[in-house]
Design a protein around this motif. Structure first.
Motif, PDB file in Angstrom:
ATOM      1  N   LEU A 139     119.319  12.802  48.571  1.00 41.87           N
ATOM      2  CA  LEU A 139     120.445  12.660  49.483  1.00 41.87           C
ATOM      3  C   LEU A 139     121.536  13.644  49.087  1.00 41.87           C
ATOM      4  O   LEU A 139     121.781  13.854  47.896  1.00 41.87           O
ATOM      5  N   SER A 140     122.180  14.235  50.067  1.00 41.09           N
ATOM      6  CA  SER A 140     123.280  15.161  49.778  1.00 41.09           C
ATOM      7  C   SER A 140     124.525  14.372  49.398  1.00 41.09           C
ATOM      8  O   SER A 140     124.979  13.518  50.160  1.00 41.09           O
ATOM      9  N   VAL A 141     125.048  14.650  48.215  1.00 39.03           N
ATOM     10  CA  VAL A 141     126.290  14.025  47.778  1.00 39.03           C
ATOM     11  C   VAL A 141     127.359  15.107  47.669  1.00 39.03           C
ATOM     12  O   VAL A 141     127.053  16.290  47.517  1.00 39.03           O
ATOM     13  N   TYR A 142     128.612  14.698  47.762  1.00 38.18           N
ATOM     14  CA  TYR A 142     129.722  15.640  47.765  1.00 38.18           C
ATOM     15  C   TYR A 142     130.664  15.385  46.607  1.00 38.18           C
ATOM     16  O   TYR A 142     130.703  14.287  46.052  1.00 38.18           O
ATOM     17  N   LYS A 143     131.454  16.387  46.271  1.00 35.60           N
ATOM     18  CA  LYS A 143     132.507  16.241  45.276  1.00 35.60           C
ATOM     19  C   LYS A 143     133.690  15.572  45.952  1.00 35.60           C
ATOM     20  O   LYS A 143     133.916  15.738  47.155  1.00 35.60           O
ATOM     21  N   VAL A 144     134.456  14.835  45.162  1.00 29.82           N
ATOM     22  CA  VAL A 144     135.599  14.098  45.675  1.00 29.82           C
ATOM     23  C   VAL A 144     136.768  14.281  44.717  1.00 29.82           C
ATOM     24  O   VAL A 144     136.579  14.289  43.505  1.00 29.82           O
TER      25      VAL A 144
ATOM     26  N   TYR B 230     135.981   7.443  43.155  1.00 28.70           N
ATOM     27  CA  TYR B 230     135.564   7.698  44.526  1.00 28.70           C
ATOM     28  C   TYR B 230     134.312   8.566  44.522  1.00 28.70           C
ATOM     29  O   TYR B 230     134.181   9.481  43.718  1.00 28.70           O
ATOM     30  N   ILE B 231     133.400   8.259  45.431  1.00 31.86           N
ATOM     31  CA  ILE B 231     132.156   8.999  45.589  1.00 31.86           C
ATOM     32  C   ILE B 231     131.916   9.216  47.073  1.00 31.86           C
ATOM     33  O   ILE B 231     132.454   8.485  47.906  1.00 31.86           O
ATOM     34  N   ALA B 232     131.108  10.222  47.416  1.00 26.62           N
ATOM     35  CA  ALA B 232     130.832  10.505  48.823  1.00 26.62           C
ATOM     36  C   ALA B 232     129.440  11.091  48.991  1.00 26.62           C
ATOM     37  O   ALA B 232     128.946  11.801  48.110  1.00 26.62           O
ATOM     38  N   ALA B 233     128.818  10.778  50.126  1.00 23.37           N
ATOM     39  CA  ALA B 233     127.485  11.297  50.445  1.00 23.37           C
ATOM     40  C   ALA B 233     127.366  11.419  51.959  1.00 23.37           C
ATOM     41  O   ALA B 233     128.152  10.848  52.719  1.00 23.37           O
TER      42      ALA B 233
ATOM     43  N   VAL C 139     130.219  11.212  56.859  1.00 24.77           N
ATOM     44  CA  VAL C 139     130.291  11.103  55.406  1.00 24.77           C
ATOM     45  C   VAL C 139     130.583   9.650  55.034  1.00 24.77           C
ATOM     46  O   VAL C 139     131.453   9.012  55.622  1.00 24.77           O
ATOM     47  N   VAL C 140     129.845   9.120  54.047  1.00 18.58           N
ATOM     48  CA  VAL C 140     130.104   7.796  53.495  1.00 18.58           C
ATOM     49  C   VAL C 140     130.960   7.995  52.254  1.00 18.58           C
ATOM     50  O   VAL C 140     130.574   8.744  51.356  1.00 18.58           O
ATOM     51  N   VAL C 141     132.122   7.347  52.207  1.00 17.31           N
ATOM     52  CA  VAL C 141     133.013   7.439  51.059  1.00 17.31           C
ATOM     53  C   VAL C 141     133.172   6.029  50.504  1.00 17.31           C
ATOM     54  O   VAL C 141     133.381   5.081  51.263  1.00 17.31           O
ATOM     55  N   ALA C 142     133.061   5.889  49.175  1.00 17.23           N
ATOM     56  CA  ALA C 142     133.128   4.563  48.553  1.00 17.23           C
ATOM     57  C   ALA C 142     133.925   4.613  47.259  1.00 17.23           C
ATOM     58  O   ALA C 142     134.099   5.670  46.661  1.00 17.23           O
ATOM     59  N   LEU C 143     134.378   3.432  46.838  1.00 12.16           N
ATOM     60  CA  LEU C 143     134.969   3.257  45.516  1.00 12.16           C
ATOM     61  C   LEU C 143     133.903   2.556  44.678  1.00 12.16           C
ATOM     62  O   LEU C 143     133.591   1.387  44.888  1.00 12.16           O
ATOM     63  N   SER C 144     133.295   3.299  43.748  1.00 10.69           N
ATOM     64  CA  SER C 144     132.148   2.806  42.983  1.00 10.69           C
ATOM     65  C   SER C 144     132.558   1.779  41.941  1.00 10.69           C
ATOM     66  O   SER C 144     133.735   1.607  41.642  1.00 10.69           O
TER      67      SER C 144
END
Length: 179
Positions: free
Chosen positions: A164-169, A118-121, A108-113
């Motif tokens: 791309l699959s993105v996830y809730k954070v 926070y976002i994740a994919a 999982v890639v987690v970032a501070l946009s």
């Protein structure tokens, strides 16, 4: 942050942006009154709970974080089906305290946009199953063949057309949960 600013930060523009902005039928859907985190770590603002639709106004104490959208630890612990939990106080994840910073953990890639959230994919690109998706220039980017994806997972070029699959954070300021 207004609804317009949020949608723009997620990459929506033109007709898609207008369609989303005009699709609201309830007054409370038109904007998000996000929590504000002050230097002492307290948060103030109005939040709306999706499950009950109730509104709570007041002050709660949390750990200071760079990201908006902080929820209580109690709410965070109620989240089920988590893919990943990250200890934001650990120096291992210090990149997540800087806007534009990201980490790759357990696929999982987690970032501070740039929107300070926070976002994740998934790290696996839909173009070819290469595990090379990163956060770059306020979008998801595959370094293998240049596939580009919006923060919502929509393809932005030919190689990204598969999405791309993105996830809730969610975070309480100390722990980040991807689900």
């Amino acid at each position: 942050m207004t609804r317009y600013e949020f949608l723009k930060s997620m990459g929506f523009s033109g007709a898609a942006l207008m369609a989303l902005l005009t699709s609201c039928v309830r007054e409370d859907d038109k904007y998000v009154n996000a929590l504000t985190v002050s230097p002492d770590g307290s948060t103030t603002g109005t939040t709306t709970t999706e499950t009950t639709g109730t509104t709570t106004t007041g002050t709660t104490t949390t750990t200071t974080t760079n990201a908006t959208g902080v929820i209580t630890t109690e709410e965070l612990n109620k989240i089920t089906n988590t893919k990943l939990k990250i200890d934001l106080t650990s120096s291992t994840y210090s990149k997540l305290k800087t806007v534009g910073g990201y980490v790759v953990v357990s696929g999982v890639v987690v970032a501070l946009s740039k929107a300070n959230t926070y976002i994740a994919a998934t790290v696996v690109c839909s173009h070819e199953p290469k595990k090379q998706v990163i956060y770059y220039n306020n979008e998801w980017y595959c370094t293998a063949h240049g596939a580009r994806f919006s923060l919502t997972g929509s393809g932005l070029n030919g190689n990204g057309r598969g999405g791309l699959s993105v996830y809730k954070v969610a975070t309480d300021g100390k722990t980040l949960v991807v689900y």
